[in-house]
Design an enzyme around this catalytic site. Structure first.
Site, PDB file in Angstrom:
ATOM      1  CD1 TRP A 282     -50.587  14.296  27.681  1.00 19.15           C
ATOM      2  CD2 TRP A 282     -49.690  14.665  25.646  1.00 19.15           C
ATOM      3  NE1 TRP A 282     -51.473  14.918  27.301  1.00 19.15           N
ATOM      4  CE2 TRP A 282     -51.050  15.318  26.113  1.00 19.15           C
ATOM      5  CE3 TRP A 282     -49.667  14.287  24.404  1.00 19.15           C
ATOM      6  CZ2 TRP A 282     -51.059  16.055  24.854  1.00 19.15           C
ATOM      7  CZ3 TRP A 282     -50.052  14.693  23.348  1.00 19.15           C
ATOM      8  CH2 TRP A 282     -50.852  15.427  23.841  1.00 19.15           C
ATOM      9  CD1 TRP A 310     -37.819  25.677   9.813  1.00 16.03           C
ATOM     10  CD2 TRP A 310     -38.573  26.707  11.106  1.00 16.03           C
ATOM     11  NE1 TRP A 310     -38.901  24.693  10.626  1.00 16.03           N
ATOM     12  CE2 TRP A 310     -39.420  25.600  10.995  1.00 16.03           C
ATOM     13  CE3 TRP A 310     -38.691  27.705  12.361  1.00 16.03           C
ATOM     14  CZ2 TRP A 310     -40.696  25.542  11.538  1.00 16.03           C
ATOM     15  CZ3 TRP A 310     -40.238  27.431  12.750  1.00 16.03           C
ATOM     16  CH2 TRP A 310     -41.552  26.364  13.253  1.00 16.03           C
TER      17      TRP A 310
END
Length: 486
Positions: A282, A310
Site C-alpha cells: 500500500w 461539504w
C-alpha cells in the site's frame, strides 16, 4: 563510473547509513565525501509540518552525525535555500559530484530538478539512488502501459517483484582533509512541553533496528489479528522510521519475507507476515499514485467527488479535533493523536470516516490536521488514506459504506482498553455502555461519575441522520442532474 576526488552526499528524506544506495555510490565514486544537510525552510516552516516530526528529524540527524564521526566523517549543516547552499558548498570544496536519494512529492520533485540544473551548469555530476521505497513509482505498469489505480492487481505484480539485497552501511566515509564550515546541528523545536505530544518513538537508526528486531520477534507472526485492536500494542510502530528513511523499507521487506518463508517451511500459517507485506505494498502504491497523479495532493482523485457540497461546520471540526464529539472511539483517537503525535491505523480510518461522512467536513481539513500532528505524517500515505476514507480517491471505500462509530468501537475495543486510556472520564462506565454512554439513565450516570453534558458531551450528531445526509451529498456530486428536481 567516473572517479571524483570530492563528492557531496545530500541528506534529505533518507536519514540513515544502512542500505543507502546513494551514499554507497558516493563512497565508491569519490576519494572523499562531504555529507551535508540543508534545513529546507519551505518544508520546516510549512504550516502543515508537525513539530514532533521535526524533532524526530533533528534527533535522527544528531544520531547520523555520531555515526559518521565513528567512520571518520561528520555531518555538515548549511542553512538557507538548498539550490544556493549546495552550489556554494561544491564551489568551496571543489566537489565534482552530488549524490542524493530520490523523493517523489511534488515540491521535492521541483526542488530537486532546480538543484540538478543548477549544479550541472557548474559542471557537477548529479546522481540519485532509490532508497525510500521498495519499488520505484515508474517500475510497475498495467499491460496497457498505464499506472495501476486499483490496489489488488498492483499488489499481485508487486508481490512477485524482486528487490535488491539490503546493503550494510559503509565502514568508512572518508572526509576531506580541508576545513569545511558548518552551522550548528538543528535543535529540538521544544515540542516536549506539557501541552505538546510526547511521542513514544525517537529518531535514531539504532532504535529503528532495535524496534524492527522486536517486531520480528514478538509481533509480526500475529500481525493480521494483533494489529486491529487500537488498545493493544500489536502494530510495528515503525512508520515514523519509514517516513524519514531512518529504516530501510528494503531491509524491512526482506526481513518480513524471511519470517514468512520460515513459517511456510514449518507448515505454519503466514497470515501475519502476509498482512504486513500488504501494508508495505500500500505504501508503494500510494507513492506511485502521487508520482503519476500529483494533483491528488490538492484535489480528489475522482473528479466527480471534487464537487461534493461539504458543510464544513467549524464547531463540528473543532469538536472532532479536540476529542469531544460524544462518540468515545472518535474522542479516544483524537486524544491519542494529541498526546503521542501518533494514532492507531484502525482509529485513523474510523475518525476519518466520521469527519467526512458524519460531520460532512471536507477530507482536506482532516488531512491537513493529521499532517500538522503526526510524527509519521507522510503526504502519499496520509493523502491516500484520507481519500480512501472519504471515497474520493483511487480504489477507495465505496461512498455508501460508512463506518458506524458505535459498532466500530464495540468491535475493535470491546473491553474498552483504548477508550479508558485516552478518555478517563468514561473509565467507570460498564463495557456494554462504554461506546454508547447516552443509554445510561441519569442515576446510572451519577453512579459511574460521568454525567453527560457535565463530564462528557452528548453526541454532537446522530449517526443515522448524518449517514443519510452523506449519501445524498455523494449522490448529488456523482449525478448533479439527479438533484435538480429535489
Amino acid at each position: 563510473m567516473k572517479r571524483h576526488r570530492i563528492a557531496v552526499y545530500w541528506f534529505r528524506r533518507i536519514i540513515r547509513l544502512d542500505d543507502n544506495q546513494a551514499l554507497l555510490a558516493a563512497t565508491a565514486a569519490a576519494e572523499y565525501v562531504v555529507p551535508v544537510f540543508v534545513p529546507d525552510p519551505a518544508l520546516l516552516a510549512h504550516p502543515n509540518t508537525a513539530p514532533a516530526r521535526v524533532d524526530f528529524l533533528f534527533e535522527a540527524l544528531a544520531d547520523i552525525d555520531a555515526s559518521l564521526r565513528e567512520r571518520g566523517s561528520r555531518l555538515i549543516v548549511r542553512s538557507g535555500q538548498p539550490v544556493e547552499e549546495l552550489a556554494r558548498l561544491v564551489r568551496e570544496t571543489g566537489a565534482t559530484a552530488l549524490f542524493f536519494s530520490r523523493d517523489y512529492e511534488p515540491y521535492a520533485r521541483s526542488r530537486d530538478a532546480a538543484v540538478t540544473e543548477s549544479l550541472r551548469e557548474l559542471g557537477v555530476t548529479v546522481e540519485t539512488g532509490s532508497d525510500l521505497l521498495t519499488i520505484e513509482p515508474d517500475e510497475i505498469f498495467t499491460g496497457a502501459g498505464k499506472p495501476y489505480t486499483v490496489f489488488t492487481p498492483y499488489k499481485k505484480v508487486w508481490w512477485e517483484r524482486p528487490i535488491p539485497e539490503p546493503q550494510e552501511a559503509p565502514a568508512r566515509v572518508p572526509f576531506p582533509p580541508s576545513e569545511i564550515f558548518s552551522d550548528p546541528l538543528p535543535e529540538r523545536t521544544g515540542s516536549s512541553g506539557t501541552t505538546e505530544p510526547r511521542p513514544l518513538v525517537h529518531g535514531s537508526e539504532r532504535e529503528a533496528r532495535s524496534r524492527l528486531e522486536a517486531f520480528l520477534r514478538d509481533k509480526v507472526v500475529s500481525y493480521d489479528t494483533g494489529r486491529e485492536p487500537p488498545g493493544s500494542e500489536g502494530t510495528s510502530r515503525l512508520s515514523a522510521y519509514l517516513k524519514m528513511g531512518v529504516l530501510s523499507a528494503r531491509r524491512l521487506l526482506a526481513a518480513v519475507r524471511q519470517v514468512r518463508k520460515e513459517a511456510l517451511a514449518a507448515r505454519r500459517l503466514a497470515g501475519g507476515p502476509d498482512t504486513f507485506l500488504a501494508e508495505l505494498a500500500w505504501r508503494d502504491f500510494y507513492y506511485q499514485i502521487l508520482w503519476h497523479f500529483p494533483s491528488v495532493a490538492e484535489r480528489s482523485f475522482r473528479p466527480a467527488y471534487e464537487g461534493i457540497a461539504w458543510e464544513n461546520r467549524e464547531e463540528y471540526f473543532d469538536a472532532w479535533r479536540d476529542g469531544r464529539t460524544g462518540y468515545p472511539i472518535i474522542d479516544a483517537a483524537q486524544r491519542q493523536l494529541k498526546s503521542e503525535a501518533w494514532m492507531h491505523n484502525r482509529a485513523r480510518m474510523i475518525t476519518a470516516s466520521f469527519l467526512t461522512k458524519d460531520l460532512l467536513c471536507d477530507w482536506r481539513l482532516g488531512e491537513a490536521y493529521f499532517m500538522r500532528m503526526l510524527i509519521d505524517g507522510d503526504l502519499a500515505a496520509n493523502n491516500g488514506g484520507w481519500q480512501w476514507a472519504a471515497s474520493t480517491g483511487t480504489d477507495a471505500q465505496p461512498f455508501f459504506r460508512i463506518f458506524n462509530p458505535v459498532a466500530q468501537g464495540e468491535r475493535f475495543d470491546a473491553d474498552g482498553v483504548y477508550v479508558r486510556r485516552y478518555v478517563p472520564e468514561l473509565r467507570r462506565v460498564p463495557n456494554r455502555f462504554l461506546h454508547r454512554p447516552w443509554e445510561l439513565s441519569p442515576s446510572e450516570q451519577e453512579a459511574v461519575g460521568c454525567v453527560l453534558g457535565r463530564d462528557y458531551p452528548y453526541p454532537i450528531v446522530d449517526h443515522k441522520t448524518q449517514r443519510e445526509k452523506a449519501l445524498a451529498l455523494y449522490r448529488r456530486a456523482a449525478d448533479p442532474a439527479a438533484g435538480k428536481g429535489q
